[in-house]
Scaffold this motif. Sequence first.
Motif, PDB file in Angstrom:
ATOM      1  N   ALA A 190       0.866  -1.179   0.000  1.00 27.40           N
ATOM      2  CA  ALA A 190       0.000   0.000   0.000  1.00 27.40           C
ATOM      3  C   ALA A 190       0.902   1.227   0.000  1.00 27.40           C
ATOM      4  O   ALA A 190       1.948   1.238   0.665  1.00 27.40           O
ATOM      5  CB  ALA A 190      -0.879  -0.004   1.241  1.00 27.40           C
ATOM      6  N   LYS A 191       0.504   2.241  -0.771  1.00 31.64           N
ATOM      7  CA  LYS A 191       1.316   3.465  -0.843  1.00 31.64           C
ATOM      8  C   LYS A 191       0.546   4.635  -0.239  1.00 31.64           C
ATOM      9  O   LYS A 191      -0.654   4.788  -0.493  1.00 31.64           O
ATOM     10  CB  LYS A 191       1.661   3.765  -2.310  1.00 31.64           C
ATOM     11  N   ILE A 192       1.255   5.420   0.536  1.00 28.96           N
ATOM     12  CA  ILE A 192       0.639   6.604   1.148  1.00 28.96           C
ATOM     13  C   ILE A 192       0.231   7.594   0.051  1.00 28.96           C
ATOM     14  O   ILE A 192       1.002   7.830  -0.890  1.00 28.96           O
ATOM     15  CB  ILE A 192       1.655   7.306   2.091  1.00 28.96           C
ATOM     16  N   SER A 193      -0.950   8.189   0.195  1.00 29.16           N
ATOM     17  CA  SER A 193      -1.447   9.103  -0.848  1.00 29.16           C
ATOM     18  C   SER A 193      -0.562  10.349  -0.953  1.00 29.16           C
ATOM     19  O   SER A 193       0.059  10.776   0.025  1.00 29.16           O
ATOM     20  CB  SER A 193      -2.879   9.531  -0.519  1.00 29.16           C
ATOM     21  N   ARG A 194      -0.572  10.929  -2.139  1.00 30.62           N
ATOM     22  CA  ARG A 194       0.230  12.131  -2.396  1.00 30.62           C
ATOM     23  C   ARG A 194      -0.213  13.291  -1.508  1.00 30.62           C
ATOM     24  O   ARG A 194       0.583  14.102  -1.063  1.00 30.62           O
ATOM     25  CB  ARG A 194       0.087  12.525  -3.874  1.00 30.62           C
ATOM     26  N   GLU A 195      -1.522  13.313  -1.274  1.00 33.14           N
ATOM     27  CA  GLU A 195      -2.106  14.379  -0.460  1.00 33.14           C
ATOM     28  C   GLU A 195      -1.414  14.469   0.910  1.00 33.14           C
ATOM     29  O   GLU A 195      -1.207  15.553   1.443  1.00 33.14           O
ATOM     30  CB  GLU A 195      -3.595  14.064  -0.289  1.00 33.14           C
ATOM     31  N   LEU A 196      -1.061  13.320   1.484  1.00 29.50           N
ATOM     32  CA  LEU A 196      -0.358  13.342   2.773  1.00 29.50           C
ATOM     33  C   LEU A 196       1.113  13.667   2.565  1.00 29.50           C
ATOM     34  O   LEU A 196       1.701  14.482   3.280  1.00 29.50           O
ATOM     35  CB  LEU A 196      -0.418  11.966   3.455  1.00 29.50           C
ATOM     36  N   ARG A 197       1.724  13.010   1.565  1.00 32.20           N
ATOM     37  CA  ARG A 197       3.175  13.149   1.383  1.00 32.20           C
ATOM     38  C   ARG A 197       3.583  14.579   1.067  1.00 32.20           C
ATOM     39  O   ARG A 197       4.674  15.005   1.421  1.00 32.20           O
ATOM     40  CB  ARG A 197       3.664  12.179   0.296  1.00 32.20           C
ATOM     41  N   LYS A 198       2.681  15.331   0.401  1.00 28.46           N
ATOM     42  CA  LYS A 198       3.097  16.666  -0.037  1.00 28.46           C
ATOM     43  C   LYS A 198       3.338  17.653   1.132  1.00 28.46           C
ATOM     44  O   LYS A 198       4.008  18.655   0.952  1.00 28.46           O
ATOM     45  CB  LYS A 198       2.132  17.236  -1.076  1.00 28.46           C
ATOM     46  N   ASN A 199       2.829  17.326   2.291  1.00 24.12           N
ATOM     47  CA  ASN A 199       3.044  18.225   3.445  1.00 24.12           C
ATOM     48  C   ASN A 199       4.177  17.766   4.366  1.00 24.12           C
ATOM     49  O   ASN A 199       4.315  18.264   5.486  1.00 24.12           O
ATOM     50  CB  ASN A 199       1.767  18.320   4.287  1.00 24.12           C
ATOM     51  N   ILE A 200       4.939  16.763   3.897  1.00 26.79           N
ATOM     52  CA  ILE A 200       5.999  16.205   4.756  1.00 26.79           C
ATOM     53  C   ILE A 200       7.351  16.377   4.088  1.00 26.79           C
ATOM     54  O   ILE A 200       7.496  16.126   2.888  1.00 26.79           O
ATOM     55  CB  ILE A 200       5.750  14.693   5.010  1.00 26.79           C
ATOM     56  N   ARG A 201       8.340  16.798   4.869  1.00 34.96           N
ATOM     57  CA  ARG A 201       9.719  16.934   4.366  1.00 34.96           C
ATOM     58  C   ARG A 201      10.582  15.917   5.088  1.00 34.96           C
ATOM     59  O   ARG A 201      10.592  15.883   6.320  1.00 34.96           O
ATOM     60  CB  ARG A 201      10.183  18.349   4.699  1.00 34.96           C
ATOM     61  N   PHE A 202      11.273  15.070   4.333  1.00 38.54           N
ATOM     62  CA  PHE A 202      12.171  14.084   4.943  1.00 38.54           C
ATOM     63  C   PHE A 202      13.613  14.565   4.786  1.00 38.54           C
ATOM     64  O   PHE A 202      14.025  14.901   3.681  1.00 38.54           O
ATOM     65  CB  PHE A 202      12.008  12.721   4.266  1.00 38.54           C
ATOM     66  N   GLU A 203      14.371  14.552   5.883  1.00 39.35           N
ATOM     67  CA  GLU A 203      15.763  15.007   5.800  1.00 39.35           C
ATOM     68  C   GLU A 203      16.645  14.197   6.720  1.00 39.35           C
ATOM     69  O   GLU A 203      16.208  13.821   7.821  1.00 39.35           O
ATOM     70  CB  GLU A 203      15.860  16.471   6.267  1.00 39.35           C
ATOM     71  N   GLN A 204      17.887  13.976   6.290  1.00 44.26           N
ATOM     72  CA  GLN A 204      18.811  13.308   7.212  1.00 44.26           C
ATOM     73  C   GLN A 204      19.260  14.314   8.266  1.00 44.26           C
ATOM     74  O   GLN A 204      19.622  15.449   7.929  1.00 44.26           O
ATOM     75  CB  GLN A 204      20.032  12.758   6.480  1.00 44.26           C
ATOM     76  N   LEU A 205      19.218  13.917   9.520  1.00 45.02           N
ATOM     77  CA  LEU A 205      19.684  14.799  10.588  1.00 45.02           C
ATOM     78  C   LEU A 205      20.180  13.929  11.739  1.00 45.02           C
ATOM     79  O   LEU A 205      19.468  13.032  12.196  1.00 45.02           O
ATOM     80  CB  LEU A 205      18.530  15.715  11.040  1.00 45.02           C
ATOM     81  N   ASN A 206      21.424  14.193  12.141  1.00 42.78           N
ATOM     82  CA  ASN A 206      21.998  13.494  13.287  1.00 42.78           C
ATOM     83  C   ASN A 206      21.687  14.319  14.528  1.00 42.78           C
ATOM     84  O   ASN A 206      22.163  15.453  14.669  1.00 42.78           O
ATOM     85  CB  ASN A 206      23.508  13.353  13.077  1.00 42.78           C
ATOM     86  N   LEU A 207      20.888  13.777  15.425  1.00 38.72           N
ATOM     87  CA  LEU A 207      20.418  14.556  16.579  1.00 38.72           C
ATOM     88  C   LEU A 207      21.534  14.996  17.514  1.00 38.72           C
ATOM     89  O   LEU A 207      21.332  15.908  18.310  1.00 38.72           O
ATOM     90  CB  LEU A 207      19.385  13.733  17.368  1.00 38.72           C
ATOM     91  N   ILE A 208      22.685  14.338  17.451  1.00 32.42           N
ATOM     92  CA  ILE A 208      23.725  14.783  18.381  1.00 32.42           C
ATOM     93  C   ILE A 208      24.590  15.894  17.775  1.00 32.42           C
ATOM     94  O   ILE A 208      25.492  16.413  18.424  1.00 32.42           O
ATOM     95  CB  ILE A 208      24.573  13.628  18.970  1.00 32.42           C
ATOM     96  N   GLN A 209      24.309  16.246  16.524  1.00 27.97           N
ATOM     97  CA  GLN A 209      24.985  17.414  15.965  1.00 27.97           C
ATOM     98  C   GLN A 209      24.042  18.609  16.098  1.00 27.97           C
ATOM     99  O   GLN A 209      22.854  18.426  16.327  1.00 27.97           O
ATOM    100  CB  GLN A 209      25.354  17.152  14.508  1.00 27.97           C
ATOM    101  N   GLY A 210      24.563  19.800  15.943  1.00 25.97           N
ATOM    102  CA  GLY A 210      23.728  20.994  16.146  1.00 25.97           C
ATOM    103  C   GLY A 210      22.591  21.086  15.144  1.00 25.97           C
ATOM    104  O   GLY A 210      22.710  20.590  14.027  1.00 25.97           O
ATOM    105  N   PHE A 211      21.484  21.675  15.552  1.00 26.33           N
ATOM    106  CA  PHE A 211      20.403  21.969  14.604  1.00 26.33           C
ATOM    107  C   PHE A 211      19.736  23.262  15.033  1.00 26.33           C
ATOM    108  O   PHE A 211      19.758  23.630  16.213  1.00 26.33           O
ATOM    109  CB  PHE A 211      19.383  20.827  14.507  1.00 26.33           C
TER     110      PHE A 211
END
Length: 277
Positions: A190-211
């Motif tokens: 099953a694939k998540i609908s585009r309507e949901l995906r369009k409001n989400i940004r996926f990014e690599q982030l290491n939590l122990i480095q600064g953000f």
Amino acid sequence: MTMARLERDFHFTRKHFDYFRRLSQDYSGIVVADNKYEMFYSRLTKRLRQLSLNSFDDYVSYLESHREEEFTEFINALTTNLTSFFRESHHFQFLQNQVIPQLLQRNQRRISIWSAGCSVGEETYSIAITLAEAAQQHGFSWEVLATDIDTAVLDQARQGVYLLERVKNLPIAQKKRWFLKGKGKNEGYAKISRELRKNIRFEQLNLIQGFRFDKPFDVIFCRNVVIYFDRDTKVELVRRFASSLSSDGYLILGHSESLHGISDQFRSIGNTIYERI
Ligand SMILES: C[S@@+](CC[C@H](N)C(=O)[O-])C[C@H]1O[C@@H](n2cnc3c(N)ncnc32)[C@H](O)[C@@H]1O
């Protein structure tokens, strides 16, 4: 020496284990206990096979000579990515029944949430479904930032494709509304609908480095991630979470995690939910 050790395909010593766990801990903050010896062996063995290497000594040399490319694979192999849709469901009920009504009452028309340590995305899409369903009813906009240290799980999260087995416990109406059922070669998925995906940004982030973010989040979900960090790492991370939240935003942790003795910038409101003071 145990039978399991005698039957090993590759010679794996304490020295190898200590070398790999030091590398992994320095980068990810995850403290690796002695009992993870077997887990390291089995996960890294897969990597040796993929690379057609004959020994862990060869893997150490490979890692050192291909630092840039291999280090990501090394970290990806060692992260623990267990997750599920609507895992610890009370957190999503809290979002639906308390956070969203509270923000709407204050006339806030945009809700922003961070899913920190999102793994393959099931937590992120559970947040997104909760927000999208409320938004349909009450008319507001929303966005979710989803991050992880592991680039392989992030790729899966971005695609938003799951085995039907993973979504089988969701209500039928929810599945129909937010998922597309695969046909032909995609049968069984099953694939998540585009309507949901369009409001989400996926990014690599290491939590122990600064953000640092331009705008504060209303809620940060960081569940089943800090459990593996040492105290100092947790203290620093929670301090950064506090400054990334709106003045009375919420930080949501996993079932066996707590801020007790870690921060006085939050107060517990039960169920591993913390409100910024
Ligand atoms: C057990 S999963 C939890 C997934 C999800 N939050 C949940 O509770 O269902 C932990 C995730 O934290 C990520 N992680 C571990 N250390 C991290 C770090 N230093 N920075 C960012 N993500 C990290 C792992 O890659 C993994 O995907």
